[in-house]
Design a protein around this motif. Structure first.
Motif, mmCIF file in Angstrom:
data_model
loop_
_atom_site.group_PDB
_atom_site.id
_atom_site.type_symbol
_atom_site.label_atom_id
_atom_site.label_comp_id
_atom_site.label_asym_id
_atom_site.label_seq_id
_atom_site.Cartn_x
_atom_site.Cartn_y
_atom_site.Cartn_z
ATOM 1 N N SER A 271 -17.067 -2.084 -6.532
ATOM 2 C CA SER A 271 -15.799 -2.799 -6.395
ATOM 3 C C SER A 271 -15.555 -3.083 -4.914
ATOM 4 N N VAL A 272 -15.178 -4.322 -4.605
ATOM 5 C CA VAL A 272 -14.722 -4.622 -3.248
ATOM 6 C C VAL A 272 -13.317 -4.040 -3.114
ATOM 7 N N MET A 273 -13.108 -3.238 -2.086
ATOM 8 C CA MET A 273 -11.826 -2.544 -1.965
ATOM 9 C C MET A 273 -11.202 -2.714 -0.583
ATOM 10 N N LEU A 274 -9.873 -2.752 -0.574
ATOM 11 C CA LEU A 274 -9.128 -2.626 0.676
ATOM 12 C C LEU A 274 -8.854 -1.145 0.901
ATOM 13 N N TYR A 275 -9.197 -0.680 2.107
ATOM 14 C CA TYR A 275 -8.861 0.681 2.503
ATOM 15 C C TYR A 275 -7.642 0.606 3.425
ATOM 16 N N GLU A 276 -6.497 1.052 2.939
ATOM 17 C CA GLU A 276 -5.322 1.206 3.802
ATOM 18 C C GLU A 276 -5.507 2.488 4.596
ATOM 19 N N LEU A 277 -5.361 2.403 5.922
ATOM 20 C CA LEU A 277 -5.600 3.576 6.765
ATOM 21 C C LEU A 277 -4.344 4.000 7.516
ATOM 22 N N ASP A 278 -3.247 3.266 7.345
ATOM 23 C CA ASP A 278 -1.991 3.582 8.041
ATOM 24 C C ASP A 278 -0.804 3.055 7.238
ATOM 25 N N GLY A 279 -0.751 3.425 5.958
ATOM 26 C CA GLY A 279 0.294 2.923 5.081
ATOM 27 C C GLY A 279 1.546 3.774 5.141
ATOM 28 N N PRO A 280 2.615 3.388 4.430
ATOM 29 C CA PRO A 280 2.650 2.213 3.553
ATOM 30 C C PRO A 280 3.019 0.943 4.320
ATOM 31 N N ARG A 281 2.388 -0.167 3.909
ATOM 32 C CA ARG A 281 2.713 -1.464 4.501
ATOM 33 C C ARG A 281 2.428 -2.585 3.489
ATOM 34 N N THR B 217 0.823 -1.209 0.000
ATOM 35 C CA THR B 217 0.000 0.000 0.000
ATOM 36 C C THR B 217 0.859 1.262 0.000
ATOM 37 N N GLU B 218 0.161 2.399 -0.033
ATOM 38 C CA GLU B 218 0.859 3.688 -0.118
ATOM 39 C C GLU B 218 0.811 4.460 1.197
ATOM 40 N N GLN B 219 1.444 5.604 1.220
ATOM 41 C CA GLN B 219 1.525 6.454 2.409
ATOM 42 C C GLN B 219 0.127 6.875 2.894
ATOM 43 N N GLY B 220 -0.105 6.782 4.205
ATOM 44 C CA GLY B 220 -1.358 7.274 4.780
ATOM 45 C C GLY B 220 -2.542 6.441 4.339
ATOM 46 N N ILE B 221 -3.574 7.111 3.810
ATOM 47 C CA ILE B 221 -4.784 6.424 3.355
ATOM 48 C C ILE B 221 -4.669 6.130 1.855
ATOM 49 N N SER B 222 -4.943 4.888 1.467
ATOM 50 C CA SER B 222 -5.006 4.582 0.028
ATOM 51 C C SER B 222 -6.032 3.479 -0.205
ATOM 52 N N LEU B 223 -6.637 3.492 -1.391
ATOM 53 C CA LEU B 223 -7.691 2.523 -1.728
ATOM 54 C C LEU B 223 -7.165 1.553 -2.779
ATOM 55 N N HIS B 224 -7.544 0.274 -2.639
ATOM 56 C CA HIS B 224 -7.030 -0.765 -3.528
ATOM 57 C C HIS B 224 -8.174 -1.653 -3.997
#
Lengths: 145, 145, 145
Positions: free
Chosen positions: C124-134, C12-19
């Motif tokens: 779309s089913v999405m993953l919300y990264e809320l504390d990236g990057p990881r 994932t990316e920095q901070g919040i990102s959607l996948h």
């Protein structure tokens, strides 16, 4: 295990409106003949949500007020710049509806025991319309024996 | 596929409180003897929620503060005009609890592989009491082989 | 009923990102050979969420702005006093990410009919990264015949 698919179709109202799905869910369970298993209820739209709550008229008004205050439709949203997006020019300006749907969630799963949905006394599975009026579909599937 | 139903009953605390369901969930999985499948966890009340989070004391306090700020119990809600509703006169004034439950959601579904719930290191399935203290029930069902 | 387990791993990316998870979900469904049943998608982390929404670039920016305003990362949170907790000293200060994950939810369940996920045109089913990057993992399980 048997699988019984069903759809609920309904006409919603202007803006935000709540729709109790229990009569249709109970009817689908009866039609399926399945006694023990579970039921999944999944929204088919990005500006509707599925959630379980009490079906009470005044609470429905509180929910509308709360969501409108939390995510004001008149705020500035990039998604509402229709001309800057790759989409038909008559797309609705509904970023606030997408944000509300994200918070409320799109699916619930309910246990089925002896032909009855295992829910508390005040619990109703409901469709939350967040950008009405529209014709909406809900996917219901019943699994079990 | 086998179906193993279970209930968790617990006593909650004043106002908002969080309750880690993992010990009871793991015990139910063991009792079921099911190795591969999935587990559904569904709240039985309109003022409790089921969500997955880290069970950490200070985070629980942050959650209480956040929900109280986001949905102040002292705000004006139509649902709290008990006298204007068709309900017993001793109903609690808990519109804020319903709104929080709506945002948090009422069910989660967790994968079961080789007798273990597939969850990350810090993930606990938790009951969120939003209008305690009360005696509360959670419906758990385990499916698989 | 057959059970087909899968994992999706992504960076994932920095901070919040959607996948958007749809390509991997559709690939898993094809690999499973299962035609009718359902799919569960469950986050494996306490600072990511699973939700269904429209995958649209400008809406993703609105989601980041909205969550950052609703739960400011710079606010005072007890969970961020790392020195006062029983944890390694290099734990991230991410109470705001836990709060967002709590609101968005950790799992969704989607119906599968004739080898196709039953979702609306824009869902779309999405993953919300809320504390990236990881590096993050999502548990997917496909059930049916």
């Amino acid at each position: 295990m048997r699988i019984f698919p069903a759809f609920i179709e309904l006409q919603t109202e202007q803006g935000i409106s709540l729709h109790d799905l229990m009569p249709e869910l109970r009817q689908s369970v009866t039609q399926s003949g399945i006694q023990n298993g579970f039921v999944t209820v999944t929204s088919q739209h990005t500006t509707t949500a599925i959630a379980i709550n009490e079906n009470e008229t005044r609470l429905a008004e509180d929910i509308k007020s709360f969501l409108t205050r939390l995510i004001p439709p008149g705020d500035r949203y990039l998604h509402n710049d229709i001309a800057l997006r790759d989409c038909p020019p008559d797309e609705p300006e509904n970023a606030h509806s997408h944000l509300a749907a994200m918070l409320l969630g799109s699916s619930e799963v309910i246990t089925l025991v002896n032909g009855e949905l295992v829910l508390g006394q005040y619990q109703s599975v409901m469709l939350y319309e967040l950008d009405g009026p529209r014709t909406r579909k809900v996917s219901v599937q019943i699994y079990g024996e």
